[in-house]
Design a protein around this motif. Structure first.
Motif, PDB file in Angstrom:
ATOM      1  N   ASN A   1       9.014  -3.418  36.436  1.00 58.02           N
ATOM      2  CA  ASN A   1       8.612  -2.207  35.179  1.00 58.02           C
ATOM      3  C   ASN A   1       9.153  -3.909  34.470  1.00 58.02           C
ATOM      4  OD1 ASN A   1       6.297  -2.266  37.429  1.00 58.02           O
ATOM      5  ND2 ASN A   1       7.140   0.533  37.225  1.00 58.02           N
ATOM      6  N   VAL A   2       8.261  -3.960  33.758  1.00 61.35           N
ATOM      7  CA  VAL A   2       9.401  -4.954  32.184  1.00 61.35           C
ATOM      8  C   VAL A   2       8.216  -3.892  31.956  1.00 61.35           C
ATOM      9  CG1 VAL A   2       9.684  -6.849  31.324  1.00 61.35           C
ATOM     10  CG2 VAL A   2      10.057  -6.716  33.623  1.00 61.35           C
ATOM     11  N   THR A   3       8.527  -3.124  30.293  1.00 66.59           N
ATOM     12  CA  THR A   3       8.022  -3.390  29.053  1.00 66.59           C
ATOM     13  C   THR A   3       8.677  -4.385  28.070  1.00 66.59           C
ATOM     14  OG1 THR A   3       6.871  -1.614  29.934  1.00 66.59           O
ATOM     15  CG2 THR A   3       7.110  -2.470  27.303  1.00 66.59           C
TER      16      THR A   3
ATOM     17  N   THR B   1       5.233  -6.404  36.505  1.00 73.21           N
ATOM     18  CA  THR B   1       6.002  -5.641  37.448  1.00 73.21           C
ATOM     19  C   THR B   1       6.456  -7.412  37.937  1.00 73.21           C
ATOM     20  OG1 THR B   1       4.733  -3.607  38.170  1.00 73.21           O
ATOM     21  CG2 THR B   1       5.502  -5.011  39.445  1.00 73.21           C
ATOM     22  N   LEU B   2       7.922  -7.483  37.845  1.00 71.72           N
ATOM     23  CA  LEU B   2       8.360  -8.420  38.724  1.00 71.72           C
ATOM     24  C   LEU B   2       8.369  -8.593  40.428  1.00 71.72           C
ATOM     25  CD1 LEU B   2      11.479  -9.329  36.198  1.00 71.72           C
ATOM     26  CD2 LEU B   2       8.440 -10.017  36.322  1.00 71.72           C
TER      27      LEU B   2
ATOM     28  N   LEU C   1      15.997 -11.864  39.187  1.00 74.57           N
ATOM     29  CA  LEU C   1      16.249 -12.652  38.266  1.00 74.57           C
ATOM     30  C   LEU C   1      17.061 -12.654  37.067  1.00 74.57           C
ATOM     31  CD1 LEU C   1      17.253 -16.383  37.405  1.00 74.57           C
ATOM     32  CD2 LEU C   1      14.695 -16.814  37.186  1.00 74.57           C
ATOM     33  N   MET C   2      15.108 -11.317  36.479  1.00 74.27           N
ATOM     34  CA  MET C   2      15.623 -11.099  35.444  1.00 74.27           C
ATOM     35  C   MET C   2      16.922  -9.838  35.135  1.00 74.27           C
ATOM     36  SD  MET C   2      14.361  -9.475  32.750  1.00 74.27           S
ATOM     37  CE  MET C   2      12.559 -10.014  32.603  1.00 74.27           C
TER      38      MET C   2
ATOM     39  N   GLY D   1      -1.335 -17.828  36.626  1.00 74.67           N
ATOM     40  CA  GLY D   1      -0.195 -17.185  37.085  1.00 74.67           C
ATOM     41  C   GLY D   1       1.000 -16.425  37.857  1.00 74.67           C
ATOM     42  N   SER D   2       2.028 -16.983  36.566  1.00 76.61           N
ATOM     43  CA  SER D   2       3.302 -16.011  36.758  1.00 76.61           C
ATOM     44  C   SER D   2       3.432 -14.854  36.330  1.00 76.61           C
ATOM     45  CB  SER D   2       4.320 -17.272  35.837  1.00 76.61           C
ATOM     46  OG  SER D   2       4.008 -17.059  34.535  1.00 76.61           O
ATOM     47  N   GLU D   3       4.031 -13.836  37.009  1.00 78.91           N
ATOM     48  CA  GLU D   3       4.718 -12.217  36.482  1.00 78.91           C
ATOM     49  C   GLU D   3       5.019 -12.870  34.833  1.00 78.91           C
ATOM     50  OE1 GLU D   3       6.754 -11.271  39.430  1.00 78.91           O
ATOM     51  OE2 GLU D   3       5.563 -11.531  41.765  1.00 78.91           O
TER      52      GLU D   3
END
Length: 347
Positions: free
Chosen positions: A161-163, A92-93, A100-101, A79-81
């Motif tokens: 957003n992360v890729t 998406t974080l 944190l990212m 269930g974590s991002e």
């Protein structure tokens, strides 16, 4: 440019012993000037103790801050991002996880890759994520190393957003515990707590000083034993240690620990066995305790010399102890280590 170290030989003795985080002695239903409220729980793969002078309900709120963050950043919780990004290559974080990212990637850049949030597949290959310890063959390591490159992580701090490239796996564990301690401490401050100590299994976050105005006493463990070797006097700062003794296994007469060098895919062989970082920002301290361990003493000292936001204690494989000059009046050796020579690193 190579750092030139100015060394001062000093020794200091502590009249009595210490624990890893003193000042958190007792759990009571009603707080007094000498007895803080405290709660114990297990999270982030460690036993945690929060102690504070104030309402115990506030401590439970601080615990929720930490456990909620853990659920969002876990690499194994479906269930974590972060789990979602690793499974799908993008995602998406939100909120604290996005913050944190951003901080983690900044520390990767600042340490020139000594910290790399994409090291997870290497750590997994050695069995440190599963407990099925093994020395992977070199071909396996070399096949994984191309995907250890934080610069390939695409992150939009505005949208969250992360890729990541196919085959890459990211993990914020090298900074998450320190960040979580910092966020929990801020929650307590926001709710009126002026004196507290949060012990996250090697990561210590303090709020203010003890009620009598004296600093908190935080012990640094002897990497080659079970007792503290040094005590630091700390007020309103984080104290975070990374050591090879924390998680390791032995095979064919060799010891392999969990702190990996992103450049080689092997356990860091830097001549250090313990690094402790003291500073105002728990997340930064957590990231630096790992990355400076990877760098080794000379590069770590040079890094410190160009910074102004942390102090450090380094213990070498040969048992030498080095502290940065900002701590020289804030430490004391325990009785068992009273004959240890401590060398001070100056700018």
């Amino acid at each position: 440019m190579k750092k030139i170290l100015s060394i001062i030989l000093i020794t200091a003795c502590l009249a009595c012993g210490c624990s890893s985080a003193s000042g958190t002695e007792k759990n009571t239903s009603k707080s007094t000037a000498s007895e803080p409220e405290s709660i114990d729980f297990f999270a982030m793969d460690t036993t945690i103790k929060f102690s504070a002078y104030g309402d115990k309900k506030v401590l439970k709120g601080a615990k929720k801050v930490l456990t909620d963050l853990e659920k969002k950043v876990s690499v194994t919780d479906s269930g974590s991002e972060i789990y979602h990004i690793n499974q799908n290559g993008s995602g998406t974080l939100t909120g604290d996880v996005s913050d944190l990212m951003q901080k983690a990637l900044q520390m990767c850049t600042q340490t020139d890759g000594a910290l790399d949030i994409s090291i997870y597949p290497i750590v997994k290959a050695w069995g440190f994520t599963t407990g099925d310890y093994q020395v992977p063959d070199e071909s396996t390591i070399q096949s994984l190393l191309p995907m250890v490159n934080y610069t390939k992580v695409e992150f939009d701090k505005t949208t969250g957003n992360v890729t990541i490239p196919s085959g890459m796996t990211i993990d914020l564990g090298s900074i998450a515990k320190g960040y979580a301690g910092q966020q929990s401490a801020q929650y307590l401050r926001d709710n009126g707590v002026k004196s507290a100590l949060l012990n996250l299994g090697g990561n210590v976050q303090t709020i203010g000083s003890k009620p009598d105005g004296s600093p908190w006493k935080v012990g640094i463990k002897d990497p080659n034993g079970d007792t503290p070797m040094m005590v630091l006097s700390i007020t309103d700062q984080a104290v975070i240690t990374s050591g090879g003794y924390e998680r390791y296994f032995e095979q064919d007469g060799h010891t392999y620990w969990h702190i990996m060098d992103p450049a080689t895919g092997h356990p860091a062989d830097s001549g250090l066995c313990s690094v402790t970082i003291v500073g105002d920002d728990g997340g930064t301290c957590d990231a630096l305790s790992t990355s400076l361990f990877v760098m080794g003493l000379e590069k770590a000292a040079d890094f410190w010399g160009k910074s102004n936001d942390f102090e450090a204690v380094f213990v070498t494989d040969s048992g030498e102890v080095y502290i940065t000059e900002g701590l020289k009046d804030k430490f004391a050796l325990t009785d068992d280590h009273a004959d240890t020579t401590v060398k001070v690193i100056s700018r």
